[in-house]
Design a protein around this motif. Structure first.
Motif, mmCIF file in Angstrom:
data_model
loop_
_atom_site.group_PDB
_atom_site.id
_atom_site.type_symbol
_atom_site.label_atom_id
_atom_site.label_comp_id
_atom_site.label_asym_id
_atom_site.label_seq_id
_atom_site.Cartn_x
_atom_site.Cartn_y
_atom_site.Cartn_z
ATOM 1 N N CYS A 240 -13.127 35.190 -71.227
ATOM 2 C CA CYS A 240 -14.085 35.968 -71.996
ATOM 3 C C CYS A 240 -14.102 35.423 -73.426
ATOM 4 O O CYS A 240 -13.149 34.771 -73.847
ATOM 5 N N TRP A 241 -15.194 35.657 -74.160
ATOM 6 C CA TRP A 241 -15.273 35.099 -75.496
ATOM 7 C C TRP A 241 -16.107 35.999 -76.396
ATOM 8 O O TRP A 241 -16.852 36.866 -75.951
ATOM 9 N N VAL A 242 -15.925 35.749 -77.705
ATOM 10 C CA VAL A 242 -16.636 36.535 -78.697
ATOM 11 C C VAL A 242 -16.772 35.703 -79.971
ATOM 12 O O VAL A 242 -15.886 34.903 -80.293
ATOM 13 N N PHE A 281 -0.258 44.018 -76.798
ATOM 14 C CA PHE A 281 -0.592 43.834 -75.379
ATOM 15 C C PHE A 281 0.484 42.960 -74.719
ATOM 16 O O PHE A 281 0.231 41.797 -74.380
ATOM 17 N N PRO A 282 1.689 43.495 -74.532
ATOM 18 C CA PRO A 282 2.822 42.682 -74.050
ATOM 19 C C PRO A 282 2.636 42.141 -72.637
ATOM 20 O O PRO A 282 3.302 41.169 -72.263
ATOM 21 N N GLU A 283 1.759 42.746 -71.836
ATOM 22 C CA GLU A 283 1.574 42.257 -70.474
ATOM 23 C C GLU A 283 0.983 40.850 -70.447
ATOM 24 O O GLU A 283 1.066 40.158 -69.425
ATOM 25 N N LEU A 284 0.396 40.408 -71.563
ATOM 26 C CA LEU A 284 -0.188 39.072 -71.605
ATOM 27 C C LEU A 284 0.833 38.004 -71.974
ATOM 28 O O LEU A 284 0.536 36.809 -71.866
ATOM 29 N N ASN A 285 2.003 38.423 -72.408
ATOM 30 C CA ASN A 285 3.094 37.474 -72.663
ATOM 31 C C ASN A 285 4.002 37.472 -71.431
ATOM 32 O O ASN A 285 5.127 37.924 -71.449
ATOM 33 N N SER A 286 3.458 36.967 -70.333
ATOM 34 C CA SER A 286 4.160 37.061 -69.058
ATOM 35 C C SER A 286 3.766 35.908 -68.157
ATOM 36 O O SER A 286 2.942 35.061 -68.516
ATOM 37 N N SER A 287 4.357 35.880 -66.978
ATOM 38 C CA SER A 287 4.004 34.883 -65.957
ATOM 39 C C SER A 287 4.318 35.453 -64.589
ATOM 40 O O SER A 287 5.192 36.327 -64.444
ATOM 41 N N VAL A 288 3.606 34.973 -63.592
ATOM 42 C CA VAL A 288 3.833 35.409 -62.218
ATOM 43 C C VAL A 288 5.031 34.639 -61.660
ATOM 44 O O VAL A 288 5.185 33.440 -61.913
ATOM 45 N N LEU A 404 -14.154 32.699 -80.466
ATOM 46 C CA LEU A 404 -12.845 32.885 -79.858
ATOM 47 C C LEU A 404 -13.020 33.018 -78.355
ATOM 48 O O LEU A 404 -13.886 33.772 -77.900
ATOM 49 N N SER A 405 -12.233 32.299 -77.596
ATOM 50 C CA SER A 405 -12.277 32.435 -76.134
ATOM 51 C C SER A 405 -10.882 32.775 -75.641
ATOM 52 O O SER A 405 -9.877 32.331 -76.213
ATOM 53 N N PHE A 406 -10.847 33.548 -74.591
ATOM 54 C CA PHE A 406 -9.555 33.997 -74.059
ATOM 55 C C PHE A 406 -9.550 33.808 -72.550
ATOM 56 O O PHE A 406 -10.337 34.421 -71.826
ATOM 57 N N THR A 407 -8.676 32.928 -72.075
ATOM 58 C CA THR A 407 -8.518 32.679 -70.646
ATOM 59 C C THR A 407 -7.233 33.351 -70.179
ATOM 60 O O THR A 407 -6.188 33.216 -70.825
ATOM 61 N N PHE A 408 -7.297 34.059 -69.048
ATOM 62 C CA PHE A 408 -6.132 34.825 -68.612
ATOM 63 C C PHE A 408 -6.006 34.791 -67.093
ATOM 64 O O PHE A 408 -6.977 34.571 -66.362
ATOM 65 N N ASP A 409 -4.789 35.008 -66.640
ATOM 66 C CA ASP A 409 -4.482 35.109 -65.220
ATOM 67 C C ASP A 409 -4.854 36.520 -64.768
ATOM 68 O O ASP A 409 -4.246 37.501 -65.209
ATOM 69 N N HIS A 410 -5.848 36.597 -63.889
ATOM 70 C CA HIS A 410 -6.352 37.923 -63.488
ATOM 71 C C HIS A 410 -5.332 38.705 -62.672
ATOM 72 O O HIS A 410 -5.522 39.914 -62.415
ATOM 73 N N ARG A 411 -4.246 38.073 -62.259
ATOM 74 C CA ARG A 411 -3.216 38.792 -61.522
ATOM 75 C C ARG A 411 -2.362 39.660 -62.427
ATOM 76 O O ARG A 411 -1.776 40.661 -61.978
ATOM 77 N N CYS A 413 -3.401 41.126 -65.376
ATOM 78 C CA CYS A 413 -4.123 42.196 -66.046
ATOM 79 C C CYS A 413 -5.573 42.200 -65.581
ATOM 80 O O CYS A 413 -6.035 41.254 -64.940
ATOM 81 N N ASP A 414 -6.275 43.264 -65.923
ATOM 82 C CA ASP A 414 -7.697 43.333 -65.601
ATOM 83 C C ASP A 414 -8.511 42.967 -66.836
ATOM 84 O O ASP A 414 -7.987 42.668 -67.906
ATOM 85 N N GLY A 415 -9.823 43.000 -66.691
ATOM 86 C CA GLY A 415 -10.698 42.610 -67.782
ATOM 87 C C GLY A 415 -10.602 43.516 -68.996
ATOM 88 O O GLY A 415 -10.832 43.077 -70.125
ATOM 89 N N GLY A 416 -10.248 44.801 -68.778
ATOM 90 C CA GLY A 416 -10.122 45.725 -69.902
ATOM 91 C C GLY A 416 -9.015 45.315 -70.850
ATOM 92 O O GLY A 416 -9.176 45.347 -72.078
ATOM 93 N N THR A 417 -7.870 44.930 -70.288
ATOM 94 C CA THR A 417 -6.747 44.495 -71.126
ATOM 95 C C THR A 417 -7.080 43.202 -71.858
ATOM 96 O O THR A 417 -6.821 43.054 -73.053
ATOM 97 N N ALA A 418 -7.668 42.244 -71.116
ATOM 98 C CA ALA A 418 -8.028 40.970 -71.730
ATOM 99 C C ALA A 418 -9.066 41.168 -72.833
ATOM 100 O O ALA A 418 -8.958 40.592 -73.923
ATOM 101 N N GLY A 419 -10.067 42.008 -72.564
ATOM 102 C CA GLY A 419 -11.072 42.280 -73.572
ATOM 103 C C GLY A 419 -10.494 42.984 -74.787
ATOM 104 O O GLY A 419 -10.883 42.715 -75.929
#
Length: 439
Positions: A240-242, A281-288, A404-411, A413-419
């Motif tokens: 997503c980007w803005v 948003f600590p869930e984005l500092n993670s890995s599967v 700004l663009s943000f690429t994330f692993d959809h596993r 988080c969902d789009g709400g967290t990424a947004g």
């Protein structure tokens, strides 16, 4: 009587299974000290010098420049005299090197002995020592690979002559010595250097023949290709980007740099914003996890950032970025950038990242949809900051705008967290005073 010790390629860490020989720093017949660097190798992470834990006379080198050597395969053999060459080491267990691990030798690895010269002064004793321990095991391999030359005896005594030849790229096996019994003297090497530097006669013109060339994927380039392929295959990524008005952020930077002290870069300010946003948003500092059964949350932010080095694009890592001030972040980003340009980043400085900041605006582009740096779950991209027409406080104005663009692993988080993450970052870019709430 000297004992021949075999030194194998050590475990260079981070799961590396081998390395490519870049250049040898010693020659057969050369006397080396304990922990002297003997070879420069390129791993998937960096170019490093490998020291040998033995001191003595080098009796053999294994692997030609450009050849891949497996961890545990033989690198060099050294004739060590009793009482010399460092502490006693058993034949089964080598003394570990500082900064490297120790791996079990891979007895099935290919071993090639480099065709190099042996000084006359040491040829006889080396042959006597190496015959039972080195020559016999190598013979079948040499027979199977006839392209590898056997060691050639070159009549050179002076180490200064040998060093001069090495520094100027002179092959002593083709130099005719003018000394007694064909001994190669310094003047012989100097003549060879002068002949090498002389301009060659122009070759007759030939018709250009188009040919397809294949550039092999090696070292860093191969590691990048494998990692990106794995990321694209395994991670369901979304972007997503803005657009954000960075006018106030740039004004803040100018204000900070007007005061005494280290200069603050735009990248340092963006890095500080990222650490604050990841705390929110600590869930984005993670890995599967490797088996895909869970999500590993990282307590520290090890911030990777894209940097252009002599070996291509690399991603150095700022450790524990959340604990650093903006000035400290700027200093560490600057240090790692200069080290990347010099091509001397260590494997530790290139691994272990948990989140990546990609400032592709330095290439003059506005946007990108990058592939995630596996196994990380997110990456923030920043385009160029450029003057554009913008509605500011209800009126049309010229403002400094970035995408700004943000690429994330959809596993993870969902789009709400990424947004939410991206919107918070954009708000901090537009109103950097918001950061004071987080300090």
């Amino acid at each position: 009587m000297p004992v021949v010790r075999e030194f194998t390629l050590p475990d260079l860490g981070e799961g590396l299974t081998g390395a490519e020989v870049v250049r040898w720093m010693v020659e057969v017949g050369e006397v080396i000290a304990v922990d002297q660097a003997v070879v420069e190798v390129e791993t998937a992470k960096a170019v490093v010098e490998v020291p040998c834990p033995y001191g003595g006379v080098v009796t053999a080198l294994f692997g030609a420049p450009g050849e891949e050597i497996a961890v545990g395969a033989a690198l060099v053999t050294v004739a060590v005299s009793p009482g010399e060459g460092g502490p006693a080491v058993s034949a089964e267990v080598e003394r570990p090197l500082v900064g490297y691990g120790v791996a079990e030798p891979d007895r099935g690895s290919r071993r090639r002995r480099v065709g190099v010269s042996v000084p006359a002064a040491v040829a006889a004793p080396v042959a006597a020592v190496a015959a039972p321990a080195v020559t016999a095991p190598v013979a079948p391999v040499v027979a199977a690979a006839p392209a590898v030359m056997a060691p050639v005896v070159v009549p050179v005594i002076s180490p200064l002559v040998r060093r001069s030849a090495r520094e100027h790229g002179i092959d002593l096996t083709v130099v005719r010595g003018s000394g007694p019994d064909g001994l190669i003297m310094r003047a012989d090497v100097e003549r060879a250097v002068a002949a090498k530097a002389a301009p060659a006669a122009p070759a007759p013109a030939a018709a250009a023949v188009p040919a397809d060339g294949v550039v092999p994927l090696r070292g860093l380039r191969r590691a990048v290709a494998e990692k990106l392929t794995r990321s694209h295959r395994e991670i369901p990524a979304a972007t997503c980007w803005v657009d954000a008005d960075a006018t106030e952020l740039m004004a803040l930077r100018r204000q900070l740099n007007a005061a005494p002290g280290p200069r603050v870069s735009v990248l340092a300010l963006l890095a500080r914003i990222c650490t604050v946003a990841l705390a929110r948003f600590p869930e984005l500092n993670s890995s599967v996890t490797e088996d895909g059964s869970g999500i590993l949350r990282h307590s520290s932010v090890h911030l990777g950032f894209a940097a252009q080095g002599e070996r291509g694009l690399v991603v150095p890592v700022v450790r524990n970025a959340q604990e650093l001030s903006t000035e400290q972040l700027g200093a560490e980003l600057g240090r790692l950038t200069e080290t990347a340009r010099a091509g001397s980043l260590t494997p530790a400085e290139l691994t272990g990242g948990t989140f990546t900041l990609n400032n592709y605006g330095v290439f003059g582009v506005d946007g990108s949809t990058p592939i995630l740096n596996h196994p990380e779950a997110a990456m923030l991209g920043v385009g160029r900051i450029v003057a554009k027409p913008w509605v500011h406080q209800g009126e049309l104005a010229v403002r400094e705008v970035t995408q700004l663009s943000f690429t994330f692993d959809h596993r993870v988080c969902d789009g709400g967290t990424a947004g939410g993450f991206l919107r918070f970052v954009a708000d901090c870019v537009e109103q950097p005073g918001m950061l004071l709430r987080q300090l």
